[in-house]
Design an enzyme around this catalytic site. Structure first.
Site, PDB file in Angstrom:
ATOM      1  N   MET A  30       0.847  -1.199   0.000  1.00 36.29           N
ATOM      2  CA  MET A  30       0.000   0.000   0.000  1.00 36.29           C
ATOM      3  C   MET A  30       0.883   1.251   0.000  1.00 36.29           C
ATOM      4  SD  MET A  30      -3.377  -0.992   2.111  1.00 36.29           S
ATOM      5  CE  MET A  30      -2.708  -0.823   3.751  1.00 36.29           C
ATOM      6  N   GLY A  31       2.157   1.091  -0.380  1.00 36.51           N
ATOM      7  CA  GLY A  31       3.054   2.237  -0.434  1.00 36.51           C
ATOM      8  C   GLY A  31       3.559   2.633   0.939  1.00 36.51           C
ATOM      9  N   LEU A  33       6.660   3.001   1.660  1.00 36.54           N
ATOM     10  CA  LEU A  33       7.566   1.853   1.760  1.00 36.54           C
ATOM     11  C   LEU A  33       8.660   2.049   2.799  1.00 36.54           C
ATOM     12  CD1 LEU A  33       7.949   1.033  -2.047  1.00 36.54           C
ATOM     13  CD2 LEU A  33       6.254   0.173  -0.414  1.00 36.54           C
ATOM     14  N   HIS A  37       9.023  -3.696   3.495  1.00 35.64           N
ATOM     15  CA  HIS A  37       8.609  -3.910   2.105  1.00 35.64           C
ATOM     16  C   HIS A  37       9.821  -4.264   1.239  1.00 35.64           C
ATOM     17  CE1 HIS A  37       5.555  -0.820   3.506  1.00 35.64           C
ATOM     18  NE2 HIS A  37       4.754  -1.760   3.041  1.00 35.64           N
ATOM     19  N   GLY A 148       4.723 -10.375   4.189  1.00 33.73           N
ATOM     20  CA  GLY A 148       5.461 -10.312   5.443  1.00 33.73           C
ATOM     21  C   GLY A 148       4.783 -11.127   6.541  1.00 33.73           C
ATOM     22  N   SER A 186       6.461  -0.559  10.299  1.00 34.86           N
ATOM     23  CA  SER A 186       5.105  -0.426   9.792  1.00 34.86           C
ATOM     24  C   SER A 186       4.936   0.992   9.255  1.00 34.86           C
ATOM     25  CB  SER A 186       4.107  -0.665  10.930  1.00 34.86           C
ATOM     26  OG  SER A 186       2.842  -0.141  10.576  1.00 34.86           O
ATOM     27  N   ARG A 188       2.498   2.757   9.581  1.00 34.59           N
ATOM     28  CA  ARG A 188       1.771   3.570  10.571  1.00 34.59           C
ATOM     29  C   ARG A 188       2.668   4.054  11.712  1.00 34.59           C
ATOM     30  NH1 ARG A 188      -1.987  -0.396   8.930  1.00 34.59           N
ATOM     31  NH2 ARG A 188      -4.003   0.407   8.219  1.00 34.59           N
TER      32      ARG A 188
END
Ligand code: AMP
Length: 282
Positions: A30-31, A33, A37, A148, A186, A188
């Site tokens: 979802m970008g 990165l 990723h 992942g 993450s 987030r």
């Protein structure tokens, strides 16, 4: 590195690659990165001839509109990283391209998986994940797809989608990349203050301690100990902390199954920290 914004253009490129005998690796993202990723990208590059990375913030898998609206978008930096890593194709579709009007995506039979643990906390999330992965696998037809271990329950869901499509895509699960203090990387994490980001390593330390405890304590006792430790920390709230069978996500009370994983989410510093540790894998 070629950028494709439509299914048709991507398929044209990939058909030529297939004709040339190249094996296709696929990394859905979802970008925003980070190294997590990029570790999937490296594994794809190592084991496949051609690597396709998708960047698509999938509206179908967000159960909270606010989370979707606030999802970090860093497309320029993402493309730079992917180019430097030697990625061959980046797929950046618009939502209408992934879900065109009138297209029926057959639902994946997820049974208890979708309402359990992460599914219970995020209603509709795994149906949304299954939907986008079905569409991507169906149109891209990758030989291997890389996910992942960080999103452990998602890997179980994705394996179901691959099965639904006749197991033409091998699912490769890659280890969790962590920051120096153990915090699982993450997208987030940017929402944490610097101070909280430093402190957030407590969760991984608790999981490592749990695994050590399991050597000489019954699993249920070790889990209770971990829960108590986490609950004693200020501003920490456990959403769930359970040991599950790594193939089915069924909760287990001992280590008699072949594959046992402790999965958890704790709320800290305004985010949900998702993490897990493999307790046993034969
Ligand atoms: P996302 O962009 O969050 O959808 O993640 C895309 C892929 O990267 C998923 O397969 C994730 O499980 C994986 N991923 C996210 N964080 C990490 C991490 N810290 N280590 C390894 N893989 C990760």
């Amino acid at each position: 590195m070629k950028i494709a914004k439509t299914v048709k253009i991507l398929q044209n490129h990939l058909n030529l690659e297939r004709e040339a005998g190249n094996r296709i690796g696929f990394v859905p993202t979802m970008g925003a990165l980070h190294e997590g990723h990029m570790s999937l990208v490296r594994e794809s590059r190592r084991t496949c001839d051609v690597t396709v990375v998708s960047i698509f913030v999938n509206p179908a898998q967000f159960n909270e509109k606010k989370d979707f609206d606030n999802y970090p978008i860093t497309i320029d930096e993402d493309l730079k990283q992917l180019e430097e890593a030697g990625v061959d194709y980046v797929f950046i579709p618009a939502p209408e391209e992934v879900y065109p009007e009138g297209l029926e995506i057959p639902p994946t039979e997820l049974t208890e998986l979708k309402d359990h643990l992460e599914g219970e906390m995020r209603p509709g999330h795994f149906e949304g994940v299954a939907k986008v992965i079905y569409r991507f696998f169906d149109t891209i037809g990758p030989d291997k797809a890389f996910f992942g271990q960080k999103d452990f329950q998602q890997t179980v869901v994705v394996k179901k989608v691959a099965q639904q499509l006749g197991n033409k895509t091998e699912i490769v699960v890659c280890p969790i990349e962590r920051e120096n203090n153990g915090l699982a990387m993450s997208s987030r994490n940017v929402r944490l203050s610097d101070d909280d980001r430093q402190k957030a390593g407590f969760l991984y330390r608790a999981l490592v301690k749990l695994k050590e405890d399991c050597v000489y304590k019954p699993l249920t006792e070790a889990l209770t100990h971990t829960r108590k430790f986490l609950e004693s920390k200020p501003d920490v709230e456990i959403e769930y902390l359970e040991a599950v069978d790594g193939n089915t996500m069924e909760i287990v009370n001992d280590l008699s199954n072949d594959f046992v994983v402790c999965v958890t989410v704790v709320r800290f510093g305004g985010i949900r920290m998702l993490d897990n540790i493999i307790l046993k894998d034969k």
